[in-house]
Write a protein that holds these residues in place. Structure first.
Motif, PDB file in Angstrom:
ATOM      1  N   LEU A 250       0.832  -1.205   0.000  1.00  9.39           N
ATOM      2  CA  LEU A 250       0.000   0.000   0.000  1.00  9.39           C
ATOM      3  C   LEU A 250       0.870   1.260   0.000  1.00  9.39           C
ATOM      4  CD1 LEU A 250      -2.800  -1.203   2.416  1.00  9.39           C
ATOM      5  CD2 LEU A 250      -3.145  -0.492   0.037  1.00  9.39           C
ATOM      6  N   TRP A 251       1.913   1.286   0.839  1.00 17.19           N
ATOM      7  CA  TRP A 251       2.839   2.433   0.861  1.00 17.19           C
ATOM      8  C   TRP A 251       3.459   2.646  -0.520  1.00 17.19           C
ATOM      9  CZ3 TRP A 251       3.993   6.557   3.643  1.00 17.19           C
ATOM     10  CH2 TRP A 251       3.574   6.618   4.961  1.00 17.19           C
ATOM     11  N   THR A 252       3.869   1.558  -1.155  1.00 18.42           N
ATOM     12  CA  THR A 252       4.481   1.655  -2.470  1.00 18.42           C
ATOM     13  C   THR A 252       3.488   2.211  -3.490  1.00 18.42           C
ATOM     14  OG1 THR A 252       5.972  -0.172  -1.983  1.00 18.42           O
ATOM     15  CG2 THR A 252       5.615   0.333  -4.326  1.00 18.42           C
ATOM     16  N   ALA A 253       2.241   1.758  -3.421  1.00 16.78           N
ATOM     17  CA  ALA A 253       1.206   2.273  -4.332  1.00 16.78           C
ATOM     18  C   ALA A 253       1.038   3.770  -4.149  1.00 16.78           C
ATOM     19  CB  ALA A 253      -0.124   1.541  -4.082  1.00 16.78           C
ATOM     20  N   MET A 254       1.076   4.235  -2.915  1.00 17.82           N
ATOM     21  CA  MET A 254       0.905   5.663  -2.635  1.00 17.82           C
ATOM     22  C   MET A 254       2.134   6.453  -3.097  1.00 17.82           C
ATOM     23  SD  MET A 254       0.127   7.587   0.987  1.00 17.82           S
ATOM     24  CE  MET A 254       1.522   6.857   1.808  1.00 17.82           C
TER      25      MET A 254
END
Length: 167
Positions: free
Chosen positions: A159-163
């Motif tokens: 999720l962090w990477t997607a953001m």
């Protein structure tokens, strides 16, 4: 709503209710902005959240103590009848932020003294990222919930990477 809560309590093993949504509509309105307020209640019937648009349908900001989630929080969002896991990338504008923007617009000649910024029910929202590959979404505050199940370290990192990689 109370009778539905009682029915759900009686059938706990099959209870799949997330929340109840109460929408207050303006009567005899023929325009698309005829929603006065939206509130969500948890499956036990307790109040959860409301949209902070005023009765005159203007969003003047959310009090800081009513901003539940911060940048980086893992949440579940309800959109189009589906619940999905996401990460908060942006918070709703606070009262202070809206006031600052309004004063700046007046100073720059874009608004007259006493006028409001054109912000409505859709401006009380969080910007979130999920793993569907669609970039970010804007979800109204009353439809953003804490995550209900454990989120693994691997999923948090995704999720962090997607953001972080959208731009």
């Amino acid at each position: 709503m109370a009778s539905s809560v009682d029915i759900e309590e009686e059938s706990k093993p099959v209870c799949d209710t997330l929340c109840y949504i109460i929408t207050e509509w303006e009567i005899d309105s023929d325009c698309g902005l005829d929603i006065i307020s939206i509130q969500t209640y948890l499956k036990d019937g307790s109040f959860y959240e409301r949209n902070f648009v005023d009765r005159d349908k203007v969003y003047r900001g959310r009090p800081k103590d009513k901003i539940r989630f911060k940048h980086g929080d893992i949440v579940e969002v309800l959109e189009n009848g589906y619940l999905r896991l996401a990460i908060v990338g942006g918070e709703p504008s606070s009262v202070e932020r809206v006031n600052y923007l309004r004063e700046r617009a007046i100073k720059n000649g874009h608004l007259k003294e006493g006028e409001d910024l054109f912000m409505d029910i859709s401006d009380d929202q969080y910007m979130v990222y999920d793993l569907t590959g669609g970039g970010h979404s804007h979800i109204e505050s009353q439809f953003v919930f804490p995550h209900f199940k454990h989120v693994s370290k691997h999923l948090r990192e995704r999720l962090w990477t997607a953001m972080e990689t959208e731009f």
